[in-house]
Write an enzyme that holds these catalytic residues in place. Structure first.
Site, PDB file in Angstrom:
ATOM      1  N   ALA A 197       0.834  -1.200   0.000  1.00 29.86           N
ATOM      2  CA  ALA A 197       0.000   0.000   0.000  1.00 29.86           C
ATOM      3  C   ALA A 197       0.870   1.252   0.000  1.00 29.86           C
ATOM      4  O   ALA A 197       0.540   2.246  -0.654  1.00 29.86           O
ATOM      5  CB  ALA A 197      -0.915  -0.002   1.215  1.00 29.86           C
ATOM      6  N   TYR A 243       3.893   1.437  -1.207  1.00 28.87           N
ATOM      7  CA  TYR A 243       4.511   1.480  -2.542  1.00 28.87           C
ATOM      8  C   TYR A 243       3.512   2.073  -3.540  1.00 28.87           C
ATOM      9  O   TYR A 243       3.847   2.962  -4.325  1.00 28.87           O
ATOM     10  CB  TYR A 243       4.921   0.056  -2.941  1.00 28.87           C
ATOM     11  N   GLU A 285     -13.883 -13.145 -10.149  1.00 30.86           N
ATOM     12  CA  GLU A 285     -12.879 -14.102  -9.670  1.00 30.86           C
ATOM     13  C   GLU A 285     -12.160 -13.529  -8.461  1.00 30.86           C
ATOM     14  O   GLU A 285     -12.205 -12.324  -8.214  1.00 30.86           O
ATOM     15  CB  GLU A 285     -11.839 -14.373 -10.769  1.00 30.86           C
ATOM     16  N   LYS A 327      -8.791 -12.364  -6.585  1.00 31.06           N
ATOM     17  CA  LYS A 327      -7.489 -11.853  -7.024  1.00 31.06           C
ATOM     18  C   LYS A 327      -6.430 -12.489  -6.126  1.00 31.06           C
ATOM     19  O   LYS A 327      -6.262 -12.105  -4.971  1.00 31.06           O
ATOM     20  CB  LYS A 327      -7.446 -10.330  -6.940  1.00 31.06           C
ATOM     21  N   ARG A 342       5.995 -13.330 -15.574  1.00 31.13           N
ATOM     22  CA  ARG A 342       5.461 -12.224 -16.373  1.00 31.13           C
ATOM     23  C   ARG A 342       6.575 -11.277 -16.812  1.00 31.13           C
ATOM     24  O   ARG A 342       6.541 -10.748 -17.915  1.00 31.13           O
ATOM     25  CB  ARG A 342       4.415 -11.484 -15.537  1.00 31.13           C
TER      26      ARG A 342
HETATM   27  S1  IVH Z   1      -6.306 -11.720 -15.159  1.00 34.84           S
HETATM   28  C1  IVH Z   1      -5.189  -9.814 -18.984  1.00 34.84           C
HETATM   29  N1  IVH Z   1      -7.251 -12.877 -13.020  1.00 34.84           N
HETATM   30  O1  IVH Z   1      -3.265  -9.650 -10.775  1.00 34.84           O
HETATM   31  C2  IVH Z   1      -5.608 -10.179 -17.627  1.00 34.84           C
HETATM   32  N2  IVH Z   1      -5.186 -11.723 -12.871  1.00 34.84           N
HETATM   33  O2  IVH Z   1      -2.846  -6.789 -10.966  1.00 34.84           O
HETATM   34  C3  IVH Z   1      -4.511 -10.721 -16.840  1.00 34.84           C
HETATM   35  N3  IVH Z   1      -4.172 -11.837 -10.634  1.00 34.84           N
HETATM   36  O3  IVH Z   1      -0.706  -9.771 -13.159  1.00 34.84           O
HETATM   37  C4  IVH Z   1      -4.793 -10.945 -15.460  1.00 34.84           C
HETATM   38  N4  IVH Z   1      -5.727 -13.071  -9.691  1.00 34.84           N
HETATM   39  O4  IVH Z   1      -0.849 -11.687 -11.472  1.00 34.84           O
HETATM   40  C5  IVH Z   1      -6.261 -12.140 -13.547  1.00 34.84           C
HETATM   41  N5  IVH Z   1      -8.199 -13.976 -11.196  1.00 34.84           N
HETATM   42  C6  IVH Z   1      -7.206 -13.252 -11.727  1.00 34.84           C
HETATM   43  C7  IVH Z   1      -6.087 -12.854 -10.960  1.00 34.84           C
HETATM   44  C8  IVH Z   1      -5.106 -12.069 -11.573  1.00 34.84           C
HETATM   45  C9  IVH Z   1      -4.564 -12.460  -9.520  1.00 34.84           C
HETATM   46  C10 IVH Z   1      -2.945 -11.022 -10.748  1.00 34.84           C
HETATM   47  C11 IVH Z   1      -2.108 -11.286 -11.959  1.00 34.84           C
HETATM   48  C12 IVH Z   1      -1.968  -9.967 -12.629  1.00 34.84           C
HETATM   49  C13 IVH Z   1      -2.247  -9.014 -11.507  1.00 34.84           C
HETATM   50  C14 IVH Z   1      -2.709  -7.688 -12.022  1.00 34.84           C
END
Ligand code: IVH
Length: 679
Positions: free
Chosen positions: A35, A37, A117, A119, A140
């Protein structure tokens, strides 16, 4: 901020963010919470937007490189389909604004389905399968080029090396590698017992574990994976919706999280977010928000992407649970039994959904182990309903010459009695029986349910009576000047009569209740029962030597010593005489060869953390005396886990996972007395 030269501030922010990027992405060892950062990045972004000329002219830009440089340890991998990031929303209004932007771009055709979903708080990975075989896994990196971590990802047990079902010629499963919380805690428990430095959080530990040179080390770390997106794909079926792509990934044997939900309105999206937030700490892995995606792939294509992130998805981030703030001071509070507890006085900080200004530091050893010093910038954590905690200092921000904190030698009350550290636990105590800071707590405890049970003598009443000088110790309850009570606000004839009746009735309580009410350090209700049964009369107990007391089954040396010391004190003796003079019952039914019932026969009760009334050995002895066992770890067979202050987090998690009841000290007393769990 307006007086600061923007060029200097941009340069400063770039330098600091660059430093944090290295610590986070390259060393997997963040210095400050996310947070903090994020705040730096936000400020820099705003300044660079306001001053584009400065942003272009100044050296070392950082905003377009967040994600870290690819390392030299792992071969670079160019992503055929870029791994994008997500835009964030931190409040419901930002979610509304996102939905509005979608609507505008779709020219009025509404989004009918959203895929919601979790996160996951780990690190993004792309796993490539060719003809069903895992051929490459990459981090990534900066989104275009990542690191080849194939050997390491191949050790993750829930990542299939071969796909099942009808695998396309090529498919990349994008998702998150993470470390389950229990695995993280077990790893840290292990490091702690070996006296080694522990890891800061599961996410960075997962990142560090994945970027090991030796895959054999990664294999021992218990990492796991959730797939949430398809990257490159050739020769697969065509899909209409995002959720069907997830079903497809699952059909190939890839782990897809079951919490995904397709909803049909923004209100339902908000409900999903609220539910997920509330359940956040019930999940066995860490999440830091929810990700909302437009479900229709045709709409996704229409919405497109920006340079950094898709327009069709947004990450809703929960309020941060860790923040840094200034530790202004460490002070000491005096509890009911004279326990002196250090606490942090903080520059108020909004964290975990509320403002935190103070946080307990438990005892002298905790302050030393954490090495927090007044003047430090510290990381504060407030997770859900859990009490706020000072985790650690940010050593990089410690001012030069900051001295370690020294536990005060005297009680903070005006009397200033010396504080004594008890050898057996890390606690300090003020042993002044007439300490004004302890008085209210003691009287309240004396009148409480498990002790003399005086109805109507709660916290507020006690405060009122002591403030008006109506009572100065527990015995004064029995000579209370009822006429003066009648003059106090809120006390009518009926309540005064009720109070008088309750006080009178309490005089006949059994010895065990009286003993418990004396508020003797380490003596909980169960020990009071044991002592009352063994001695039968307060006078006999008062005359007993430390050895006599320790000879009672279930009474350990610590309690024996404190009880003997308590009765040797002149002030306490004077109170006992006052209680005798007002006619209190000093007797209790005596069981000469005090045999406790084997109410815990065949049951395992695990104790973790520091209990008020028992040392670790005494608690184990009390369990064994009742036919039970007290092993050191929790398993499915454990009957109950008893937790005191600072319990082992992995024990608590294990108990919760195994459905083992977790009891506090009061419930433990009940368990010892009855063999039953509280309702
Ligand atoms: S989708 C093009 N779905 O959040 C879409 N990302 O802040 C790509 N992450 O780099 C990401 N849970 O590492 C997606 N259910 C989820 C996720 C998720 C965690 C992470 C992922 C991404 C970062 C972005």
């Amino acid at each position: 901020m307006s007086t600061v030269d923007p060029a200097a501030r941009i340069a400063e922010l770039r330098r600091r963010i660059g430093e944090h990027n290295r610590a986070y992405y390259e060393d997997d060892a963040p210095i400050i919470p996310d947070a903090d950062y994020d705040e730096l990045v936000l400020e820099l972004r705003r300044l660079e937007d306001e001053h584009p000329d400065l942003a272009a002219a100044l050296p070392h830009p950082v905003l377009d490189r967040i994600g870290g440089a690819p390392s030299e340890t792992f071969a670079p991998v160019e992503h055929r389909v870029p791994m994008m990031s997500l835009d964030n929303a931190f409040a419901v209004e930002e979610l509304d604004a996102w939905a509005l932007r979608l609507e505008r771009r779709l020219e009025g055709r509404p989004v009918t389905h959203y895929a919601c979903e979790l996160k996951f708080d780990g690190l993004a990975i792309s796993i490539r399968y060719e003809h069903g075989r895992l051929t490459q896994a990459a981090t990534r990196g900066n989104g275009r080029v990542g690191e080849d971590v194939t050997a390491n990802v191949s050790t993750i047990t829930n990542v299939p090396k071969r796909l099942t079902g009808s695998a396309p010629a090529v498919i990349e499963a994008r998702g998150e590698v993470f470390m389950p919380i229990a695995t993280f805690e077990a790893l840290n428990d292990d490091l702690r017992t070996r006296g080694e430095r522990t890891y800061v959080n599961p996410r960075n530990t997962a990142a560090g574990s994945l970027r090991q040179k030796d895959p054999a080390i990664t294999a021992t770390r218990g990492l796991a994976f959730w797939a949430y997106q398809i990257g490159d794909i050739h020769g697969g079926p065509s899909f209409d919706t995002h959720h069907v792509t997830l079903d497809f990934l699952a059909s190939l044997g890839l782990p897809v999280n079951p919490e995904m939900r397709v909803v049909t309105s923004l209100d339902d999206v908000k409900a999903y977010i609220a539910e997920t937030h509330a359940r956040r700490h019930d999940l066995p892995y860490e999440i830091d928000g929810a990700v909302v995606k437009v479900d229709e792939l045709a709409q996704q294509r229409e919405l497109g992407v920006t340079a950094k992130a898709p327009r069709w998805a947004i990450a809703y981030k929960f309020p941060p649970e860790e923040k840094t703030t200034l530790l202004r001071d460490i002070q000491v509070s005096i509890g009911g039994k004279g326990k002196a507890t250090p606490f942090a006085v903080l520059e108020p900080v909004f964290v975990g959904g509320s403002t935190v200004g103070v946080a307990t530091l438990h005892n002298e050893d905790q302050v030393r182990i954490k090495d927090v010093r007044p003047g430090d910038t510290v990381v504060v954590r407030k997770a859900g309903d859990v009490i706020p905690e000072v985790l650690r200092p940010v050593l990089e921000m410690r001012p030069k010459g900051l001295e370690p904190w020294v536990f005060p030698q005297t009680c903070p009350c005006p009397v200033g009695h010396p504080l004594t550290r008890d050898g057996d636990d890390a606690a300090h105590y003020c042993l002044n029986p007439t300490c004004p800071l302890q008085l209210d707590g003691w009287i309240e405890h004396f009148a409480s349910r498990g002790a003399m049970d005086i109805e109507g003598f709660g916290e507020r009443t006690v405060q009122l009576f002591t403030q008006h000088g109506l009572i100065g110790d527990i015995a004064d309850i029995y000579t209370l000047d009822l006429d003066r009570v009648r003059e106090l606000e809120g006390f009518g004839e009926i309540s005064v009569n009720n109070l008088a009746g309750a006080i009178e009735a309490s005089k006949r309580r059994p010895l065990a209740n009286l003993l418990f009410g004396l508020n003797i350090r380490h003596m909980g209700g169960a020990v009071a029962e044991l002592l009352a049964a063994a001695f039968g009369h307060l006078d006999r107990l008062a005359e007993a030597t430390e050895d006599d007391l320790a000879a009672v089954d279930g009474v350990g040396p610590v309690i024996a010593r404190t009880v003997a010391e308590w009765f040797a004190d002149d002030g306490n003796r004077a109170i006992i005489e006052k209680l005798r003079a007002v006619g209190l019952n000093f007797e209790g039914p005596m069981t000469p060869d005090h045999d406790v019932e084997p109410v815990l026969a065949g049951r395992s009760v695990v104790v973790s953390g520091t209990l008020e009334g028992y040392s670790r050995d005494e608690a184990a002895a009390a369990i064994k005396a009742r036919g039970g066992k007290s092993p050191g770890s929790v398993s499915k067979k454990t009957f109950a886990l008893v937790v005191g202050a600072d319990p082992g987090a992995s024990k608590v998690t294990k108990a919760e996972e195994a459905g083992v009841p977790v009891l506090d000290e009061a419930a433990f007393g009940h368990l010892l007395a009855t063999g039953e769990l509280p309702e």
